[in-house]
Design an enzyme around this catalytic site. Structure first.
Site, mmCIF file in Angstrom:
data_model
loop_
_atom_site.group_PDB
_atom_site.id
_atom_site.type_symbol
_atom_site.label_atom_id
_atom_site.label_comp_id
_atom_site.label_asym_id
_atom_site.label_seq_id
_atom_site.Cartn_x
_atom_site.Cartn_y
_atom_site.Cartn_z
ATOM 1 N N ARG A 175 -9.522 8.006 -0.851
ATOM 2 C CA ARG A 175 -10.482 8.422 0.177
ATOM 3 C C ARG A 175 -11.368 9.537 -0.340
ATOM 4 O O ARG A 175 -10.967 10.309 -1.217
ATOM 5 C CB ARG A 175 -9.738 8.896 1.442
ATOM 6 C CG ARG A 175 -8.935 7.792 2.122
ATOM 7 C CD ARG A 175 -8.340 8.283 3.430
ATOM 8 N NE ARG A 175 -9.346 8.404 4.462
ATOM 9 C CZ ARG A 175 -9.510 7.547 5.480
ATOM 10 N NH1 ARG A 175 -8.708 6.511 5.593
ATOM 11 N NH2 ARG A 175 -10.446 7.746 6.360
ATOM 12 N N HIS A 183 -5.704 3.594 -1.429
ATOM 13 C CA HIS A 183 -7.025 3.925 -0.870
ATOM 14 C C HIS A 183 -7.385 5.319 -1.360
ATOM 15 O O HIS A 183 -6.765 6.299 -0.942
ATOM 16 C CB HIS A 183 -6.946 3.869 0.655
ATOM 17 C CG HIS A 183 -8.254 4.090 1.347
ATOM 18 N ND1 HIS A 183 -8.412 3.963 2.699
ATOM 19 C CD2 HIS A 183 -9.479 4.433 0.882
ATOM 20 C CE1 HIS A 183 -9.670 4.201 3.033
ATOM 21 N NE2 HIS A 183 -10.339 4.502 1.943
ATOM 22 N N GLU A 237 -10.938 -9.442 3.460
ATOM 23 C CA GLU A 237 -9.657 -9.081 4.066
ATOM 24 C C GLU A 237 -9.925 -8.887 5.546
ATOM 25 O O GLU A 237 -10.725 -8.033 5.927
ATOM 26 C CB GLU A 237 -9.102 -7.796 3.431
ATOM 27 C CG GLU A 237 -7.771 -7.402 4.071
ATOM 28 C CD GLU A 237 -7.046 -6.279 3.339
ATOM 29 O OE1 GLU A 237 -7.145 -6.206 2.096
ATOM 30 O OE2 GLU A 237 -6.380 -5.481 4.027
ATOM 31 N N THR A 269 -8.174 3.492 8.655
ATOM 32 C CA THR A 269 -9.394 2.690 8.707
ATOM 33 C C THR A 269 -9.465 1.983 10.061
ATOM 34 O O THR A 269 -8.680 1.090 10.336
ATOM 35 C CB THR A 269 -9.394 1.656 7.554
ATOM 36 O OG1 THR A 269 -8.968 2.326 6.372
ATOM 37 C CG2 THR A 269 -10.771 1.075 7.347
ATOM 38 N N HIS A 304 -3.589 -4.456 7.971
ATOM 39 C CA HIS A 304 -3.737 -3.304 8.850
ATOM 40 C C HIS A 304 -2.850 -3.448 10.087
ATOM 41 O O HIS A 304 -3.022 -4.382 10.856
ATOM 42 C CB HIS A 304 -5.173 -3.069 9.306
ATOM 43 C CG HIS A 304 -5.367 -1.645 9.735
ATOM 44 N ND1 HIS A 304 -5.833 -0.668 8.905
ATOM 45 C CD2 HIS A 304 -5.055 -1.045 10.888
ATOM 46 C CE1 HIS A 304 -5.842 0.477 9.523
ATOM 47 N NE2 HIS A 304 -5.360 0.288 10.722
ATOM 48 N N GLY A 305 -1.928 -2.516 10.203
ATOM 49 C CA GLY A 305 -1.038 -2.496 11.363
ATOM 50 C C GLY A 305 0.055 -3.559 11.315
ATOM 51 O O GLY A 305 0.805 -3.705 12.281
ATOM 52 N N ASN A 348 0.853 -1.185 0.000
ATOM 53 C CA ASN A 348 0.000 0.000 0.000
ATOM 54 C C ASN A 348 0.900 1.250 0.000
ATOM 55 O O ASN A 348 1.724 1.419 0.901
ATOM 56 C CB ASN A 348 -0.887 -0.053 1.259
ATOM 57 C CG ASN A 348 -1.778 1.158 1.385
ATOM 58 O OD1 ASN A 348 -1.354 2.268 1.134
ATOM 59 N ND2 ASN A 348 -3.009 0.937 1.802
ATOM 60 N N ARG A 396 -7.226 12.777 0.886
ATOM 61 C CA ARG A 396 -6.137 13.284 1.737
ATOM 62 C C ARG A 396 -4.763 12.781 1.305
ATOM 63 O O ARG A 396 -3.758 13.406 1.593
ATOM 64 C CB ARG A 396 -6.388 12.946 3.207
ATOM 65 C CG ARG A 396 -6.234 11.486 3.534
ATOM 66 C CD ARG A 396 -6.280 11.245 5.022
ATOM 67 N NE ARG A 396 -7.593 11.420 5.585
ATOM 68 C CZ ARG A 396 -8.001 10.819 6.715
ATOM 69 N NH1 ARG A 396 -7.173 10.051 7.392
ATOM 70 N NH2 ARG A 396 -9.208 10.991 7.182
ATOM 71 N N HIS A 397 -4.715 11.645 0.629
ATOM 72 C CA HIS A 397 -3.399 11.223 0.113
ATOM 73 C C HIS A 397 -3.474 10.848 -1.367
ATOM 74 O O HIS A 397 -3.048 11.609 -2.219
ATOM 75 C CB HIS A 397 -2.747 10.127 0.988
ATOM 76 C CG HIS A 397 -3.655 9.077 1.560
ATOM 77 N ND1 HIS A 397 -4.503 8.321 0.810
ATOM 78 C CD2 HIS A 397 -3.820 8.658 2.843
ATOM 79 C CE1 HIS A 397 -5.141 7.478 1.589
ATOM 80 N NE2 HIS A 397 -4.758 7.660 2.846
ATOM 81 N N HIS A 433 0.927 6.244 1.882
ATOM 82 C CA HIS A 433 1.675 7.214 2.682
ATOM 83 C C HIS A 433 2.827 7.870 1.936
ATOM 84 O O HIS A 433 3.404 8.845 2.420
ATOM 85 C CB HIS A 433 2.084 6.586 4.016
ATOM 86 C CG HIS A 433 0.856 6.270 4.817
ATOM 87 N ND1 HIS A 433 -0.103 7.212 5.088
ATOM 88 C CD2 HIS A 433 0.386 5.106 5.327
ATOM 89 C CE1 HIS A 433 -1.100 6.656 5.747
ATOM 90 N NE2 HIS A 433 -0.824 5.375 5.905
ATOM 91 N N GLU A 473 -8.735 0.414 -2.758
ATOM 92 C CA GLU A 473 -9.549 0.443 -1.524
ATOM 93 C C GLU A 473 -10.450 1.646 -1.587
ATOM 94 O O GLU A 473 -9.999 2.746 -1.964
ATOM 95 C CB GLU A 473 -8.638 0.644 -0.314
ATOM 96 C CG GLU A 473 -8.076 -0.597 0.257
ATOM 97 C CD GLU A 473 -7.170 -0.243 1.436
ATOM 98 O OE1 GLU A 473 -7.389 0.766 2.126
ATOM 99 O OE2 GLU A 473 -6.219 -0.983 1.634
HETATM 100 N N1 PXP Z 1 -5.815 -3.072 4.355
HETATM 101 C C1 PXP Z 1 -6.772 -2.136 4.441
HETATM 102 C C2 PXP Z 1 -8.170 -2.497 4.028
HETATM 103 C C3 PXP Z 1 -6.485 -0.827 4.884
HETATM 104 O O1 PXP Z 1 -7.463 0.104 4.967
HETATM 105 C C4 PXP Z 1 -5.150 -0.512 5.206
HETATM 106 C C5 PXP Z 1 -4.810 0.882 5.626
HETATM 107 O O2 PXP Z 1 -4.976 1.748 4.544
HETATM 108 C C6 PXP Z 1 -4.177 -1.513 5.066
HETATM 109 C C7 PXP Z 1 -4.544 -2.797 4.679
HETATM 110 C C8 PXP Z 1 -2.734 -1.252 5.354
HETATM 111 O O3 PXP Z 1 -2.566 -0.903 6.684
HETATM 112 P P1 PXP Z 1 -1.148 -0.403 7.191
HETATM 113 O O4 PXP Z 1 -0.860 0.888 6.501
HETATM 114 O O5 PXP Z 1 -1.343 -0.262 8.664
HETATM 115 O O6 PXP Z 1 -0.142 -1.464 6.826
#
Ligand code: PXP
Length: 249
Positions: free
Chosen positions: A45, A43, A151, A101, A191-192, A7, A49-50, A10, A70
């Site tokens: 949004r 993503h 997911e 998210t 995520h995370g 992803n 924002r990004h 950022h 996303e």
């Molecule tokens: N999967 C989904 C559906 C998300 O919304 C995000 C955050 O944008 C991620 C994965 C990736 O999360 P992270 O940036 O914490 O690795």
């Protein structure tokens, strides 16, 4: 081997902080692919924002793998997705005030709407995944609205304050993966996830793909995108090997 989707949101966050043309998520996506990423996630949004629409359009013309878009399940975003036609769409909940998210999609609470959205996207040949918490009722709802991929949100596991909570969250994810697989649903997770916590997730039998952003982009600032992706693949490989050998990390 379990697949890695990178992803690059950022990268765009840094660009948008100054309203410049750099750094460009398109360039960083190409480097991620070169290092072994099997898909690129962005993503788009509602508040932009990004990631910008321009990024999605150029990525679609330049990446060699799959684009996973996303987005929230809104009319505007579904129309854009049907126009862009990425390989994959991951539907996520979205609140303007959140930092990222923060929870899974409540599929069970929005069945009628999601049936229409999944149908519309599928008609455009887009594979739809639903970002949900690892809970049986959400898996069943995802299946019922026509999604073939889910997911699982790994945020609670990743952010657990104690080893015991982390263990419990890991168990929940394992159980949910098994339940989803029994229903013929393809499982992704994300995520995370970071270098220190990805191994145990990669070791779960039945997970096909991990989507990881923040940790990889953060490490890329220090060591470059190529190294950051290869390091993540190595951490995932260790977990995957444990999966094959039956040893749990
Ligand atoms: N999967 C989904 C559906 C998300 O919304 C995000 C955050 O944008 C991620 C994965 C990736 O999360 P992270 O940036 O914490 O690795």
């Amino acid at each position: 081997m379990i697949k890695l989707g990178v992803n690059v949101d950022h990268v765009a966050t840094i660009r948008q902080a100054r309203g410049t043309r750099f750094p460009d998520p398109v360039l960083l996506a190409a480097l991620a692919e070169g290092a072994g990423a099997e898909s690129i996630t962005v993503h788009l949004r509602e508040d932009r924002r990004h990631i910008q629409e321009r990024d999605v359009k150029i990525l679609l013309q330049t990446i060699e793998t799959r684009l996973n878009l996303e987005m929230a399940a809104t009319g505007e975003m579904v129309s854009l997705a049907c126009q862009f036609k990425p390989a994959d769409c991951c539907l996520v909940p979205e609140r303007r005030e959140e930092l990222t998210t923060e929870g899974g999609l409540d599929v069970k609470g929005h069945m009628d709407h999601l049936i229409r959205v999944v149908e519309r996207l599928s008609r455009s040949q887009i594979r739809v995944s639903l970002f949900i918490d690892p809970e049986l009722e959400q898996i069943e709802a995802a299946r019922a609205v026509g999604a073939r991929v889910v997911e699982f949100h790994t945020g609670r596991y990743a952010e657990a304050a104690t080893p015991e909570t982390r263990r419990q969250e890991l168990e929940k994810i394992k159980r949910a993966v098994q339940q989803a697989r029994e229903k013929g649903v393809t499982v992704h997770a994300g995520h995370g996830l970071a270098y220190h916590n990805v191994q145990a997730i990669a070791a779960i039998d039945g997970i096909e793909e991990l989507n990881i952003g923040h940790a990889i982009v953060a490490r890329a600032l220090a060591v470059g995108m190529d190294r950051a992706v290869r390091d993540m693949l190595e951490a995932m490989r260790l977990g995957y090997q444990a999966r094959l050998s039956g040893i749990r990390p």
